[in-house]
Motif scaffolding. Structure first.
Motif, PDB file in Angstrom:
ATOM      1  N   TYR A   1       7.771  -3.598  -4.579  1.00 30.92           N
ATOM      2  CA  TYR A   1       7.237  -2.280  -4.251  1.00 30.92           C
ATOM      3  C   TYR A   1       5.811  -2.328  -3.694  1.00 30.92           C
ATOM      4  O   TYR A   1       5.302  -1.298  -3.259  1.00 30.92           O
ATOM      5  N   HIS A   2       5.183  -3.494  -3.705  1.00 31.14           N
ATOM      6  CA  HIS A   2       3.816  -3.570  -3.167  1.00 31.14           C
ATOM      7  C   HIS A   2       3.414  -5.021  -2.984  1.00 31.14           C
ATOM      8  O   HIS A   2       3.606  -5.839  -3.888  1.00 31.14           O
ATOM      9  N   GLU A   3       2.866  -5.332  -1.815  1.00 31.25           N
ATOM     10  CA  GLU A   3       2.336  -6.668  -1.553  1.00 31.25           C
ATOM     11  C   GLU A   3       1.102  -6.551  -0.667  1.00 31.25           C
ATOM     12  O   GLU A   3       1.147  -5.942   0.403  1.00 31.25           O
ATOM     13  N   GLY A   4       0.013  -7.161  -1.131  1.00 28.84           N
ATOM     14  CA  GLY A   4      -1.176  -7.210  -0.287  1.00 28.84           C
ATOM     15  C   GLY A   4      -1.047  -8.255   0.797  1.00 28.84           C
ATOM     16  O   GLY A   4      -1.625  -8.133   1.879  1.00 28.84           O
TER      17      GLY A   4
ATOM     18  N   LYS B   1       8.409  -5.284 -13.184  1.00 26.63           N
ATOM     19  CA  LYS B   1       9.279  -4.258 -12.606  1.00 26.63           C
ATOM     20  C   LYS B   1       9.001  -4.058 -11.131  1.00 26.63           C
ATOM     21  O   LYS B   1       9.924  -3.862 -10.328  1.00 26.63           O
ATOM     22  N   ALA B   2       7.719  -4.106 -10.732  1.00 25.50           N
ATOM     23  CA  ALA B   2       7.348  -3.827  -9.349  1.00 25.50           C
ATOM     24  C   ALA B   2       7.870  -4.856  -8.362  1.00 25.50           C
ATOM     25  O   ALA B   2       7.918  -4.595  -7.161  1.00 25.50           O
ATOM     26  N   LYS B   3       8.256  -6.033  -8.840  1.00 27.71           N
ATOM     27  CA  LYS B   3       8.826  -7.058  -7.944  1.00 27.71           C
ATOM     28  C   LYS B   3      10.340  -6.899  -7.787  1.00 27.71           C
ATOM     29  O   LYS B   3      10.947  -7.561  -6.946  1.00 27.71           O
TER      30      LYS B   3
ATOM     31  N   GLY C   1      -0.808  -1.136 -18.909  1.00 27.68           N
ATOM     32  CA  GLY C   1      -1.620  -1.874 -17.939  1.00 27.68           C
ATOM     33  C   GLY C   1      -2.402  -0.988 -16.997  1.00 27.68           C
ATOM     34  O   GLY C   1      -3.192  -1.487 -16.180  1.00 27.68           O
ATOM     35  N   GLN C   2      -2.237   0.326 -17.112  1.00 24.06           N
ATOM     36  CA  GLN C   2      -2.853   1.225 -16.140  1.00 24.06           C
ATOM     37  C   GLN C   2      -4.371   1.331 -16.308  1.00 24.06           C
ATOM     38  O   GLN C   2      -5.098   1.529 -15.327  1.00 24.06           O
ATOM     39  N   GLU C   3      -4.869   1.174 -17.524  1.00 27.21           N
ATOM     40  CA  GLU C   3      -6.322   1.218 -17.728  1.00 27.21           C
ATOM     41  C   GLU C   3      -7.001   0.068 -16.982  1.00 27.21           C
ATOM     42  O   GLU C   3      -8.064   0.248 -16.379  1.00 27.21           O
ATOM     43  N   LEU C   4      -6.365  -1.116 -17.000  1.00 28.54           N
ATOM     44  CA  LEU C   4      -6.923  -2.265 -16.277  1.00 28.54           C
ATOM     45  C   LEU C   4      -6.942  -1.994 -14.777  1.00 28.54           C
ATOM     46  O   LEU C   4      -7.915  -2.350 -14.086  1.00 28.54           O
ATOM     47  N   ILE C   5      -5.900  -1.362 -14.257  1.00 31.95           N
ATOM     48  CA  ILE C   5      -5.871  -1.025 -12.835  1.00 31.95           C
ATOM     49  C   ILE C   5      -6.974  -0.031 -12.503  1.00 31.95           C
ATOM     50  O   ILE C   5      -7.660  -0.153 -11.473  1.00 31.95           O
ATOM     51  N   ASP C   6      -7.176   0.957 -13.373  1.00 37.41           N
ATOM     52  CA  ASP C   6      -8.250   1.937 -13.147  1.00 37.41           C
ATOM     53  C   ASP C   6      -9.611   1.249 -13.114  1.00 37.41           C
ATOM     54  O   ASP C   6     -10.466   1.559 -12.260  1.00 37.41           O
TER      55      ASP C   6
ATOM     56  N   PRO D   1      -1.043  -0.894  -7.234  1.00 37.49           N
ATOM     57  CA  PRO D   1      -1.194   0.530  -7.566  1.00 37.49           C
ATOM     58  C   PRO D   1      -0.801   0.811  -9.013  1.00 37.49           C
ATOM     59  O   PRO D   1       0.156   0.229  -9.531  1.00 37.49           O
ATOM     60  N   ARG D   2      -1.528   1.722  -9.658  1.00 40.07           N
ATOM     61  CA  ARG D   2      -1.325   1.986 -11.083  1.00 40.07           C
ATOM     62  C   ARG D   2       0.077   2.491 -11.398  1.00 40.07           C
ATOM     63  O   ARG D   2       0.621   2.231 -12.474  1.00 40.07           O
ATOM     64  N   GLU D   3       0.698   3.208 -10.451  1.00 37.54           N
ATOM     65  CA  GLU D   3       2.032   3.748 -10.727  1.00 37.54           C
ATOM     66  C   GLU D   3       3.102   2.662 -10.776  1.00 37.54           C
ATOM     67  O   GLU D   3       4.234   2.923 -11.199  1.00 37.54           O
TER      68      GLU D   3
END
Length: 375
Positions: free
Chosen positions: A269-272, A184-186, A109-114, A101-103
């Motif tokens: 914070y996120h894992e597929g 950071k998300a990890k 890096g958010q443009e790549l996520i978009d 997720p972009r947040e």
């Protein structure tokens, strides 16, 4: 059958790359002719062509004559734009690994996520989408993708038998492992902060933390922060808490760390999917992680789930589980019971199991396409 695989890269220390290598190997051994198109490939045992752009794929004679094209997708890649122009009559399968997720990524890096989220729309051209997890399937549904889809877990090597006892039962040092990209998300800095707090308690045993992550796929600013924090801990808390940052550890080193570890901690914070959780359970590690995305499912009731982002709860969970794995009850029988249950659970992800599922799916998929063409 001639099968073309497409993905941006197939490199070491990357879960999607490992999945591609597994699938290509299985299909080759089943008698199929397989070739990967990519920008970079680290594996000589994977037949591949390195290309500079999607045009080189589209006009490649092998791709033009393939009977099946398999696309892996986890982040934006120009090669994924070859999906709508797959040769007429060829089957089209996408393996979907989800998108962060972009947040949860830095602003740069958010443009790549978009772009990645927009590119998910290409899956409307696929005949079938295989998702690593129910979580990933739900993401597809939320994006309005109605392409036929099903869930097929990743294969995770579970051939490591947990040791009869962990080294902590001999030397009293509780070992904790972290495996994941240093972003950071990890949550690597959150884990360090929590462990500093836990180790400060007079009743805490000595604690050792091993940090393993792919440096190339990490946030370099955060890597520098981690190194500074590890150095600070070494100067201030040596003896109570020791930390070692391994970076691109070999498979052998990773297995050594997990086999020795009492606990695997990943406040992500996120894992597929989250391959390291299965690897950790296979090695007899207790698991502590946040309670989001696919984590409750992948833990299979064997993990300690903490409210996402609750750092107080993370420190409390670490303190509690450290106490449990240090106890005489755990050493005298609790560990053996837990590792036995974990071994039974992780068997569902064994490569031999997933290989049978994958090859059977491909054979049935091609047969079904053939019947449709003939009707």
């Amino acid at each position: 059958m001639r099968i073309a695989y497409l993905n941006g890269v197939c490199v070491e220390h990357d879960a999607i790359s490992k999945a591609i290598r597994d699938e290509v190997t299985w299909l080759l051994e089943s008698g199929h002719d397989v070739r990967l198109f990519c920008y970079k490939c680290d594996y000589e045992d994977v037949p591949h062509r390195v290309v500079n752009g999607v045009g080189e794929v589209v006009f490649d004679p092998y791709f033009q004559s393939c009977e099946l094209a398999v696309f892996h997708f986890g982040i934006f890649s120009p090669l994924f734009d070859a999906l709508p122009v797959t040769p007429v009559g060829a089957g089209r399968i996408v393996v979907f690994h989800n998108v962060t997720p972009r947040e949860l990524v830095p602003p740069q890096g958010q443009e790549l996520i978009d772009k990645s989220m927009r590119q998910i729309g290409n899956m409307a051209w696929a005949d079938h989408v295989l998702c690593d997890s129910q979580t990933n399937l739900e993401v597809l549904r939320a994006q309005g993708i109605s392409t036929p889809h099903s869930v097929m877990p990743l294969a995770v090597s579970t051939d490591l038998q947990p040791p009869k006892h962990k080294p902590s039962s001999d030397d009293g040092v509780v070992r904790i492992a972290f495996i994941g990209r240093f972003v950071k998300a990890k949550g690597p800095l959150e884990l360090l902060s929590a462990l500093v707090e836990v180790a400060a308690s007079p009743s805490a045993p000595r604690i050792h933390l091993d940090l393993i992550g792919n440096i190339a796929f990490s946030d370099q600013t955060l890597v520098a922060e981690l190194r500074d924090e590890v150095a600070r801990i070494g100067a201030k808390d040596a003896g109570r808490l020791t930390v070692e940052l391994h970076g691109n550890a070999s498979g052998e080193k990773k297995h050594e760390v997990l086999t020795s570890a009492d606990i695997f901690a990943l406040p992500t914070y996120h894992e597929g999917f989250c391959v390291p959780v299965i690897e950790a359970l296979s090695s007899g590690c207790r698991v502590i992680t946040y309670d989001n995305s696919n984590l409750p499912s992948i833990c299979g009731g064997l993990g300690t789930l903490v409210e996402t982002g609750n750092r107080r709860a993370l420190a409390d969970a670490l303190s509690q589980v450290i106490g449990e794995v240090s106890s005489a009850q755990w050493i005298e029988g609790g560990y053996a019971d837990f590792s036995g249950r974990a071994q039974r659970y992780v068997g569902a992800f064994d490569p031999s199991v997933i290989r049978r599922k994958l090859t059977a799916f491909v054979d049935e998929f091609v047969a079904r396409k053939s019947r449709v063409r003939e009707s």
